[in-house]
Design a protein around this motif. Structure first.
Motif, PDB file in Angstrom:
ATOM      1  N   ASN A  59      13.167   6.926 -14.729  1.00 11.30           N
ATOM      2  CA  ASN A  59      12.761   5.554 -14.246  1.00 11.30           C
ATOM      3  C   ASN A  59      12.298   5.570 -12.961  1.00 11.30           C
ATOM      4  N   PRO A  60      11.176   5.347 -12.707  1.00  9.76           N
ATOM      5  CA  PRO A  60      10.469   5.416 -11.274  1.00  9.76           C
ATOM      6  C   PRO A  60      11.230   4.769 -10.081  1.00  9.76           C
ATOM      7  N   GLU A  61      12.009   3.569 -10.303  1.00  9.90           N
ATOM      8  CA  GLU A  61      12.588   2.859  -9.309  1.00  9.90           C
ATOM      9  C   GLU A  61      13.785   3.725  -9.169  1.00  9.90           C
ATOM     10  N   LYS A  62      14.921   4.154 -10.219  1.00  6.90           N
ATOM     11  CA  LYS A  62      15.770   5.089  -9.920  1.00  6.90           C
ATOM     12  C   LYS A  62      15.491   6.228  -9.370  1.00  6.90           C
ATOM     13  N   SER A  63      14.482   6.928  -9.618  1.00  2.00           N
ATOM     14  CA  SER A  63      14.207   8.256  -8.997  1.00  2.00           C
ATOM     15  C   SER A  63      13.893   7.909  -7.448  1.00  2.00           C
ATOM     16  N   ARG A  64      13.297   6.839  -7.111  1.00  2.00           N
ATOM     17  CA  ARG A  64      13.054   6.477  -5.631  1.00  2.00           C
ATOM     18  C   ARG A  64      14.190   6.317  -5.095  1.00  2.00           C
ATOM     19  N   ASP A  65      15.123   5.468  -5.654  1.00  2.00           N
ATOM     20  CA  ASP A  65      16.373   5.174  -5.130  1.00  2.00           C
ATOM     21  C   ASP A  65      17.332   6.376  -4.829  1.00  2.00           C
ATOM     22  N   LYS A  66      17.250   7.378  -5.710  1.00  2.00           N
ATOM     23  CA  LYS A  66      17.620   8.688  -5.721  1.00  2.00           C
ATOM     24  C   LYS A  66      17.194   9.666  -4.510  1.00  2.00           C
ATOM     25  N   LEU A 124      18.539  -1.841   5.373  1.00  2.00           N
ATOM     26  CA  LEU A 124      17.944  -3.182   5.922  1.00  2.00           C
ATOM     27  C   LEU A 124      16.541  -2.686   6.300  1.00  2.00           C
ATOM     28  N   MET A 125      16.374  -1.561   7.064  1.00  2.00           N
ATOM     29  CA  MET A 125      15.050  -1.017   7.428  1.00  2.00           C
ATOM     30  C   MET A 125      14.192  -0.955   6.076  1.00  2.00           C
ATOM     31  N   ILE A 126      14.747  -0.085   5.289  1.00  4.21           N
ATOM     32  CA  ILE A 126      14.160   0.197   4.291  1.00  4.21           C
ATOM     33  C   ILE A 126      13.593  -1.116   3.379  1.00  4.21           C
ATOM     34  N   GLU A 127      14.450  -2.143   3.195  1.00  4.50           N
ATOM     35  CA  GLU A 127      14.263  -3.322   2.676  1.00  4.50           C
ATOM     36  C   GLU A 127      12.893  -3.928   3.506  1.00  4.50           C
ATOM     37  N   TYR A 128      12.930  -3.921   4.648  1.00  5.61           N
ATOM     38  CA  TYR A 128      11.769  -4.460   5.536  1.00  5.61           C
ATOM     39  C   TYR A 128      10.442  -3.887   5.256  1.00  5.61           C
ATOM     40  N   VAL A 129      10.558  -2.671   5.278  1.00  6.39           N
ATOM     41  CA  VAL A 129       9.379  -1.818   4.982  1.00  6.39           C
ATOM     42  C   VAL A 129       8.900  -2.029   3.494  1.00  6.39           C
ATOM     43  N   SER A 130       9.779  -1.840   2.711  1.00  5.09           N
ATOM     44  CA  SER A 130       9.521  -2.264   1.184  1.00  5.09           C
ATOM     45  C   SER A 130       8.885  -3.741   1.074  1.00  5.09           C
ATOM     46  N   ARG A 131       9.374  -4.818   1.599  1.00  2.00           N
ATOM     47  CA  ARG A 131       8.791  -6.194   1.537  1.00  2.00           C
ATOM     48  C   ARG A 131       7.400  -6.135   2.262  1.00  2.00           C
ATOM     49  N   ALA A 132       7.458  -5.489   3.242  1.00  2.00           N
ATOM     50  CA  ALA A 132       6.041  -5.484   4.158  1.00  2.00           C
ATOM     51  C   ALA A 132       4.858  -4.927   3.236  1.00  2.00           C
ATOM     52  N   PHE A 133       5.177  -4.064   2.317  1.00  2.00           N
ATOM     53  CA  PHE A 133       4.197  -3.389   1.508  1.00  2.00           C
ATOM     54  C   PHE A 133       4.430  -3.927   0.128  1.00  2.00           C
ATOM     55  N   GLY A 134       5.063  -5.009  -0.320  1.00  2.00           N
ATOM     56  CA  GLY A 134       5.181  -5.473  -1.540  1.00  2.00           C
ATOM     57  C   GLY A 134       5.685  -4.551  -2.666  1.00  2.00           C
ATOM     58  N   VAL A 135       6.701  -3.645  -2.162  1.00  2.00           N
ATOM     59  CA  VAL A 135       7.369  -2.857  -3.090  1.00  2.00           C
ATOM     60  C   VAL A 135       8.606  -3.347  -3.377  1.00  2.00           C
ATOM     61  N   ILE A 172      12.486  -3.656  -3.775  1.00  2.39           N
ATOM     62  CA  ILE A 172      13.694  -3.251  -2.684  1.00  2.39           C
ATOM     63  C   ILE A 172      14.593  -2.073  -3.558  1.00  2.39           C
ATOM     64  N   PRO A 173      14.887  -1.151  -2.877  1.00  3.90           N
ATOM     65  CA  PRO A 173      15.965  -0.227  -3.586  1.00  3.90           C
ATOM     66  C   PRO A 173      17.033  -0.674  -3.779  1.00  3.90           C
TER      67      PRO A 173
END
Length: 194
Positions: free
Chosen positions: A78-85, A168-179, A181-182
């Protein structure tokens, strides 16, 4: 000294620790052997002089601090689980060796070539990770660069950042690019970086 022979990996692991804790100037053959209570013969059994050692150390660093993290994350289909890992593995990475190797690379061409190689591999992989979320390759590269430089910057500026703040930093970067959130868990432990 006992004259014990350690494995090449044991020597490289200890060398990575010395490098991360004390920097490249402290990483001498004598210091490495003394810290493991082995003779220099044990060192030369595994390495062909200082340049051979540096090359093997950089191969070890590339494997342990880059390729291993990618391989672990790719165990997930799963791409999202892979990214989270991948994120969690990267957050557990010690920052000392990364910082010392990058500093060392400014003066040593062998080390510099490995830093460049690691950066290329990591950025290429991050672009793959963001592929399900962004079709435009230019934008995908910008997302990867932003995520990567944020990660490296935090490693240098605040290596003991609590995991919650990293997320929280990862969340902000994710939101900024519409990705998306892990979802890697939200505890307040610090990362494994030191």
């Amino acid at each position: 000294m006992t004259g014990n022979r350690l494995s090449k990996e044991e020597l490289l692991e200890k060398a990575t620790d010395i490098l991360g804790e004390n920097g490249p100037d402290a990483l001498t053959i004598d210091r490495l052997c003394r810290s493991l209570n082995v003779t220099k013969g044990s060192f030369y059994h595994h390495f062909k002089g200082r340049d051979g050692f540096i090359k093997d150390l950089m191969d070890y660093w590339l494997e342990e601090f880059t390729l291993k993290i990618i391989n672990i994350s790719e165990e997930e289909t799963n791409p999202e689980k892979s990214r989270d890992k991948m994120i969690m593995e990267a957050l557990m990475m010690k920052s000392g060796p990364e910082k010392a190797i990058r500093a060392w690379g400014r003066d040593n061409p062998i080390v510099a070539s490995y830093v460049e190689r690691a950066d290329t591999i990591r950025l290429d992989y991050l672009q793959e990770v963001f592929m399900p979320y962004e079709n435009d390759p230019t934008r995908r590269k910008a997302i990867a660069l932003t995520a990567y430089t944020t990660f490296l910057g935090s490693m240098f500026i605040y290596p003991e950042l609590p995991r919650k703040e990293h997320m929280l930093m990862i969340e902000y970067v994710s939101r900024a690019f519409g990705v998306p959130i892990p979802t890697t868990g939200e505890n307040n432990e610090t990362t494994g970086r030191n």
